[in-house]
Design a protein around this motif. Sequence first.
Motif, mmCIF file in Angstrom:
data_model
loop_
_atom_site.group_PDB
_atom_site.id
_atom_site.type_symbol
_atom_site.label_atom_id
_atom_site.label_comp_id
_atom_site.label_asym_id
_atom_site.label_seq_id
_atom_site.Cartn_x
_atom_site.Cartn_y
_atom_site.Cartn_z
ATOM 1 N N ALA A 1 0.300 4.352 0.495
ATOM 2 C CA ALA A 1 0.180 5.417 1.442
ATOM 3 C C ALA A 1 0.691 5.009 2.925
ATOM 4 C CB ALA A 1 -1.264 5.489 1.604
ATOM 5 N N THR A 2 0.555 3.564 3.096
ATOM 6 C CA THR A 2 1.131 3.177 4.351
ATOM 7 C C THR A 2 2.368 2.333 4.390
ATOM 8 O OG1 THR A 2 -0.063 0.946 4.284
ATOM 9 C CG2 THR A 2 -1.304 2.970 5.106
ATOM 10 N N SER B 1 -11.185 9.705 -1.580
ATOM 11 C CA SER B 1 -11.408 8.301 -0.881
ATOM 12 C C SER B 1 -10.698 7.235 -1.023
ATOM 13 C CB SER B 1 -13.035 8.199 -0.985
ATOM 14 O OG SER B 1 -13.129 7.317 -2.408
ATOM 15 N N ASP C 1 0.721 -1.108 -0.356
ATOM 16 C CA ASP C 1 0.117 0.025 0.024
ATOM 17 C C ASP C 1 0.671 1.417 -0.113
ATOM 18 O OD1 ASP C 1 -1.567 2.123 0.702
ATOM 19 O OD2 ASP C 1 -2.579 1.064 2.048
ATOM 20 N N LYS D 1 -8.014 5.373 0.220
ATOM 21 C CA LYS D 1 -7.053 5.286 1.161
ATOM 22 C C LYS D 1 -5.644 4.858 0.918
ATOM 23 C CE LYS D 1 -10.198 5.527 5.021
ATOM 24 N NZ LYS D 1 -10.563 4.828 6.445
ATOM 25 N N GLU D 2 -5.668 4.010 0.010
ATOM 26 C CA GLU D 2 -4.272 3.457 -0.560
ATOM 27 C C GLU D 2 -3.349 4.529 -1.037
ATOM 28 O OE1 GLU D 2 -7.311 2.167 -1.402
ATOM 29 O OE2 GLU D 2 -7.032 0.118 -2.242
ATOM 30 N N PRO E 1 -7.601 13.492 3.178
ATOM 31 C CA PRO E 1 -8.999 13.668 2.656
ATOM 32 C C PRO E 1 -10.048 14.278 3.793
ATOM 33 C CG PRO E 1 -8.535 11.477 2.234
ATOM 34 C CD PRO E 1 -7.386 12.043 3.162
ATOM 35 N N THR E 2 -9.474 14.541 5.126
ATOM 36 C CA THR E 2 -10.227 15.201 5.923
ATOM 37 C C THR E 2 -9.696 16.443 6.437
ATOM 38 O OG1 THR E 2 -9.023 14.086 7.990
ATOM 39 C CG2 THR E 2 -11.146 12.931 7.116
ATOM 40 N N PHE F 1 -4.328 8.267 -0.660
ATOM 41 C CA PHE F 1 -4.144 9.626 0.224
ATOM 42 C C PHE F 1 -4.247 9.444 1.693
ATOM 43 C CE2 PHE F 1 -6.041 10.630 -4.050
ATOM 44 C CZ PHE F 1 -5.231 11.586 -4.320
ATOM 45 N N GLY F 2 -4.265 8.085 2.064
ATOM 46 C CA GLY F 2 -4.385 7.732 3.407
ATOM 47 C C GLY F 2 -5.837 8.235 4.133
ATOM 48 N N SER F 3 -5.974 8.348 5.427
ATOM 49 C CA SER F 3 -7.017 9.076 6.303
ATOM 50 C C SER F 3 -6.916 10.371 6.629
ATOM 51 C CB SER F 3 -7.339 8.078 7.328
ATOM 52 O OG SER F 3 -6.380 8.003 8.304
ATOM 53 N N ASP F 4 -5.442 11.061 6.247
ATOM 54 C CA ASP F 4 -5.422 12.047 7.019
ATOM 55 C C ASP F 4 -5.788 13.312 6.108
ATOM 56 O OD1 ASP F 4 -3.432 11.210 5.595
ATOM 57 O OD2 ASP F 4 -1.835 12.710 6.462
#
Length: 489
Positions: A137-138, A450, A135, A452-453, A460-461, A455-458
């Motif tokens: 992003a991670t 959306s 992934d 996540k692979e 987009p918010t 942009f991650g979770s940080d």
Amino acid sequence: MNRLCNAALSRLPALIERPAYDRTRMTTGIVHLGIGAFQRAHQAVYTDALLADDPSWGILGVSLRSPDTRDALAPQDGLYSVSATDDRGTGCRVIGALTGLIVAPEDPALLGERLADPAVRIVSTTVTEKGYSHDPATGALREDDPDIRHDVRHIDRPRTTLGTIVGGLKRRRNAGLAPFTVLACDNLPSNGHTLRSLVLRFAELHDPDLSRWIAGEVRFPSTMVDRIVPATTDADRAVAKYALGLEDAWPIMTERFSQWVIEDDFNLGRPEWDRSGAQFVRDVAPYELMKLRLLNGSHSTLAYLGYLMGAETVADAMNEPALARLVEELMRLEVTPTLPSLGGFDLAAYRASLLERFRNPSLRHRTWQIAMDGSQKLPQRLLGTIRDRLAQGLPIDRLALGVAAWMRYVTGIDEKQKPIDVRDPLASRLKALTEAAGPIASRLAPALLSIKEIFGSDLPTNPAFTAPVEAALDRLFRIGARDLCGQMI
């Protein structure tokens, strides 16, 4: 015979450099996974220059998927030409560093045997970002990937880079042999450390004892590689034939510039690559970050915006004055402040050299080629810089435009309403999202963010990221890439 091969070397024109060693004395010390154009223009060239003094470092090239490289080069005894150009002209040399070529899916048992050969001391990789089954992003292993799941169960018939490496290491452990060094040569942050963590996790899924042995015994030095290598065209083959007086089925056309920075951490020795221009250091990370963000980040931005403007090549894109100026400002104003000190390294001169290299009209480096696999490239090339600037409360206008240009590109329709051949591991998912959202920035940007692979979770918010990206995307739809770049400088 009118084709490049061992028997034809004596017929080459005097100006063509050729192997200065007896190829029959070469033995395989390196197995390289991903025997594509970049490796043959980079690592193989550095190695070729050393084989007269130490012929034990020949390279066995391995294709993990396609037989194309083997089929092109095997009739040539593994020989091929590299033509390097800059404003001083072009020089051509024939490279003889390959001891053989294997297509892994055709004979996985043979590849396993070669990896277990005690003479093999290094296994290196150029499999692109998507070849690491992770992934982006991670950095985590994609454990649900069907090929990874297959390899965990069938390590003797691997389909993936990780399965091939772990399978080779398992053979060596079982035979009581010292492990080879695993040398990553792809554009990934901390590529050696990233590959190590992926190998260890894969090995743990297969055999926890093997994973512990790898953790304690195997070295994974990081590297930074840099050379622009466009895909070979039929026109390139015609140029090579004229220069050589012989057919070369897969010549390489590249720039004269080449750089290789290597963490000096090998357990079974290494070639003296520093004698052919490489640099051994204790810590590659600062060099790698500089290259990923300045060169690769600006390259991707150039590719997406340039393609949307109708520029076929990077040099064509640099002939767009507003785009060239925007890329220079991106590097100088937004990327450079995020880089650590390199102890006297002249970043201004490096930026200037990048712009000069991008303008090289002899390199037909297609924007479409650079635009491939954007879902794998964005996290390393642009999003890391964006995160650092957001953490410092700094603007990201030009970086956000690069992300928005990727979003506009993956809609699959260009500014003249012609289809774009989007090549990406997530292509089907990107197509579904873009078709559902339509060419409306307020719908399309959140849909792609959306993933996540990527942009991650940080991100987009975070409105400090989403707002400029959506605004740039909206303007790309309304006025187009050329006018938008002109308004931003």
